[in-house]
Design a protein around this motif. Sequence first.
Motif, mmCIF file in Angstrom:
data_model
loop_
_atom_site.group_PDB
_atom_site.id
_atom_site.type_symbol
_atom_site.label_atom_id
_atom_site.label_comp_id
_atom_site.label_asym_id
_atom_site.label_seq_id
_atom_site.Cartn_x
_atom_site.Cartn_y
_atom_site.Cartn_z
ATOM 1 N N ARG A 14 0.854 -1.257 -0.207
ATOM 2 C CA ARG A 14 -0.046 -0.351 -0.118
ATOM 3 C C ARG A 14 0.720 1.275 0.157
ATOM 4 N N LEU A 15 1.720 1.095 0.778
ATOM 5 C CA LEU A 15 2.821 2.535 0.827
ATOM 6 C C LEU A 15 3.396 1.707 -0.250
ATOM 7 N N LEU A 63 5.287 5.720 10.948
ATOM 8 C CA LEU A 63 3.593 6.557 10.766
ATOM 9 C C LEU A 63 2.598 7.123 10.621
ATOM 10 N N ALA A 67 2.048 8.407 5.785
ATOM 11 C CA ALA A 67 0.368 8.411 5.763
ATOM 12 C C ALA A 67 0.483 10.140 5.419
ATOM 13 N N THR A 68 0.821 10.729 6.122
ATOM 14 C CA THR A 68 1.495 12.169 5.859
ATOM 15 C C THR A 68 1.581 12.688 4.374
ATOM 16 N N TYR A 115 2.570 10.653 2.097
ATOM 17 C CA TYR A 115 1.694 10.574 0.849
ATOM 18 C C TYR A 115 -0.327 10.291 0.836
ATOM 19 N N LEU A 138 -2.372 9.454 3.057
ATOM 20 C CA LEU A 138 -3.039 8.086 3.155
ATOM 21 C C LEU A 138 -3.043 7.845 4.844
ATOM 22 N N SER A 139 -4.153 7.268 5.386
ATOM 23 C CA SER A 139 -4.800 7.003 6.674
ATOM 24 C C SER A 139 -4.005 6.551 7.467
ATOM 25 N N VAL A 140 -3.340 5.890 8.526
ATOM 26 C CA VAL A 140 -2.631 5.631 9.347
ATOM 27 C C VAL A 140 -3.249 3.661 9.035
ATOM 28 N N GLU A 141 -4.600 3.873 9.424
ATOM 29 C CA GLU A 141 -4.883 2.307 9.365
ATOM 30 C C GLU A 141 -5.326 2.003 7.785
ATOM 31 N N GLU A 142 -4.533 2.888 6.798
ATOM 32 C CA GLU A 142 -4.196 2.062 5.169
ATOM 33 C C GLU A 142 -2.775 1.425 5.336
ATOM 34 N N LEU A 143 -2.070 1.874 6.867
ATOM 35 C CA LEU A 143 -0.433 1.785 6.338
ATOM 36 C C LEU A 143 -0.543 0.005 7.222
#
Length: 75
Positions: free
Chosen positions: A10-11, A52, A56-57, A59, A61-66
């Motif tokens: 995902r990252l 995290l 997240a910031t 890219y 994304l939310s932390v949950e996505e990572l």
Amino acid sequence: MPSFSLRSERLREAAAAKGDHSFYKIAKRTGIAESTLSRLRRGIASPAAETLLTLATTYGLSVEELVDQQAEVAA
């Protein structure tokens, strides 16, 4: 207590969308050591909250996505 692992694919997807096609480029953009990213990618280390949040910031994304949450197995 649960542990967390980085969802490296995902990252990679989010980073590639910003032109960062390698963990070297991710390290350069975020200031996170490439060795840290490597350990996270291989599942040797669990990501710290600060790491995290930075990823997240950076890219979008939310932390949950990572992260994937894994239940610890009792010995």
